[in-house]
Design an enzyme around this catalytic site. Structure first.
Site, PDB file in Angstrom:
ATOM      1  N   ASP A  96       2.479 -15.048  11.726  1.00 26.34           N
ATOM      2  CA  ASP A  96       1.323 -15.249  11.793  1.00 26.34           C
ATOM      3  C   ASP A  96       0.056 -13.887  11.730  1.00 26.34           C
ATOM      4  OD1 ASP A  96      -1.328 -15.802  10.911  1.00 26.34           O
ATOM      5  OD2 ASP A  96      -0.807 -18.041  12.426  1.00 26.34           O
ATOM      6  N   LYS A 128      -7.758  -0.199  11.700  1.00 28.42           N
ATOM      7  CA  LYS A 128      -7.120  -0.736  10.274  1.00 28.42           C
ATOM      8  C   LYS A 128      -6.073   0.118  10.066  1.00 28.42           C
ATOM      9  CE  LYS A 128      -5.935  -1.504   5.444  1.00 28.42           C
ATOM     10  NZ  LYS A 128      -5.355   0.117   4.432  1.00 28.42           N
ATOM     11  N   HIS A 130      -1.029  10.349   0.232  1.00 34.46           N
ATOM     12  CA  HIS A 130      -1.830   8.576  -0.583  1.00 34.46           C
ATOM     13  C   HIS A 130      -1.388   8.966  -2.329  1.00 34.46           C
ATOM     14  CE1 HIS A 130      -2.940   4.630  -0.372  1.00 34.46           C
ATOM     15  NE2 HIS A 130      -3.358   4.794  -1.533  1.00 34.46           N
ATOM     16  N   GLU A 180       0.531  -0.983  -0.204  1.00 37.49           N
ATOM     17  CA  GLU A 180       0.241   0.516   0.190  1.00 37.49           C
ATOM     18  C   GLU A 180       1.203   1.298   0.009  1.00 37.49           C
ATOM     19  OE1 GLU A 180      -3.423   1.888   3.002  1.00 37.49           O
ATOM     20  OE2 GLU A 180      -3.213  -0.236   2.664  1.00 37.49           O
TER      21      GLU A 180
END
Length: 427
Positions: free
Chosen positions: A281, A265, A379, A87
């Protein structure tokens, strides 16, 4: 029943075939070109034999960018943080946020001991209270049985430490007895160890309770393996208005599950990027984090930001983090070994503390962007090169196209194609 001409994915003994045989089947089934097959064959830094020891049916690898975030000072020590993520803007945002948090000892992050929970669910117990008492009376024997499965772990101070009993109300099957086996897994993630112990003690618990063990497995809600992180951002660096806006945004997220999901998030952007780089993991980490955020019965934030008495912005984060520096793929994958060498750590607790710090920094960066310039500006600036490549540009062309789109404040696939056509006409 297969239709005429339709290809079947039912392939006998596919897992026994060679790498080349598997790849040939995938090529024919999916109509891959020779170029696409060659891309799959190019394993990069991960040797094919290593990949095949990690998972079954390997036909290639999926590379992701491996980046390093500078500026981090955690518990008084400076770190370069390895991050694996696709991202745009995450690594840049984390690095910039860490710069705001460098004063004194920087970000303070403390992890608890590495206690994982093994669960044994017993069905058909006639008297739950009586059976619970019997289990507690036999706790020492249960722990002894569990620890017989891993003498090395016990010798280094780990192993099964305690037993807890809970009664679970199910919709269709009445009360089910749940026995928790609390295991200190030290520097491992611990899944294999805990699962083995749960399976070992289950028959004994069945005998004690006269019930049947339905499930024997660890819980990914690792709420005995917590990292707590805090940081201060001085109002002089941030501005009083920004402090107020970020504190307000934090309260909104804590009050609204729809916003809290996106808030968390942002935290996980940082946490999972480090998890991928260090071979953790990440699915277990995600499951544990979001379960912990909902532990009160209402989903809320893992972090909180507010003003202190001097008007500075202070942030705190609390979340479960089951991570390890031994076992699994950690000592097998060559890039994971490099990532751990870059961090220069010796315990899983240190890794959890670093990941908590990166999560809090990433969270601050997102809130700052949201409440000031908007999340898309930074972004999309970094994403512009990706869009240019999607439009068919070479790397050199993408650099030029991205610069033009940023200056125009018009970052889109169609604009990238227009600029690419114009560049190629002039060349």
């Amino acid at each position: 029943m297969e239709k005429m001409g339709e290809k079947s994915s039912r392939i006998q003994d596919f897992h026994k075939m060679s790498f080349e045989e598997k790849l040939k089947i995938v090529k024919e089934f999916s109509n891959l070109s020779d170029e696409e097959v060659n891309l799959l064959k190019s394993m990069g830094s991960l040797d094919r034999k290593i990949a095949e020891t990690m998972v079954e049916n390997v036909v290639g690898v999926m590379p992701l960018p491996f980046s390093v975030a500078p500026n981090f000072r955690i518990n008084g020590r400076d770190y370069l943080i390895p991050m694996v993520i696709e991202e745009a803007s995450v690594v840049a945002a984390a690095s910039n946020a860490a710069r705001f948090m460098r004063d004194g000892n920087g970000i303070i992050s403390i992890a608890t001991d590495s206690i994982m929970i093994g669960q044994i669910y017993i069905y058909g117990v006639k008297n739950i209270s009586f059976a619970s008492q019997i289990i507690y009376e036999n706790k020492d024997e249960i722990l002894k049985l569990a620890n017989e499965t891993d003498k090395y772990l016990v010798n280094i101070g780990g192993g099964a430490k305690d037993v807890e009993v809970r009664a679970i109300d199910t919709r269709n099957y009445g009360k089910v007895l749940c026995v928790h086996l609390l295991v200190d897994v030290k520097d491992a993630m611990g899944a294999n160890t805990v699962n083995t112990m749960a399976e070992k003690v289950a028959p004994f618990i069945e005998k004690l309770t006269e019930g049947r063990a339905i499930l024997r497995i660890l819980s990914n809600l690792a709420d005995r393996r917590i990292v707590r992180t805090r940081a201060i951002v001085k109002k002089e660096m941030l501005g009083e208005e920004a402090v107020e806006l970020i504190a307000m945004a934090s309260e909104i997220a804590a009050s609204d599950p729809y916003r809290a999901a996106t808030h968390n998030k942002g935290i996980m952007n940082g946490v999972i990027a480090v998890a991928l780089a260090t071979g953790q993991d990440h699915r277990a980490i995600e499951a544990g984090a979001h379960s912990y955020a909902a532990r009160t019965g209402r989903y809320t934030t893992l972090s909180f930001w507010e003003k202190d008495r001097e008007g500075n912005l202070v942030g705190t984060l609390e979340m479960p983090l089951a991570v390890g520096i031994v076992g699994g793929s950690i000592k097998v994958h060559p890039i994971t070994k490099i990532a751990l060498k870059i961090l220069n750590i010796s315990t899983a607790k240190q890794l959890a503390e670093i990941m908590g710090a990166v999560g809090l920094a990433q969270n601050f960066a997102a809130l700052r962007a949201l409440t000031t310039e908007g999340i898309q500006k930074g972004h999309m600036r970094l994403h512009a090169k990706n869009i240019a490549v999607m439009a068919g540009a070479s790397y050199e062309e993408a650099e030029k196209i991205a610069e033009i789109m940023v200056n125009e404040k018009n970052i889109s696939f169609y604009r990238a194609k227009e600029i690419l056509e114009d560049i190629r006409k002039k060349s």
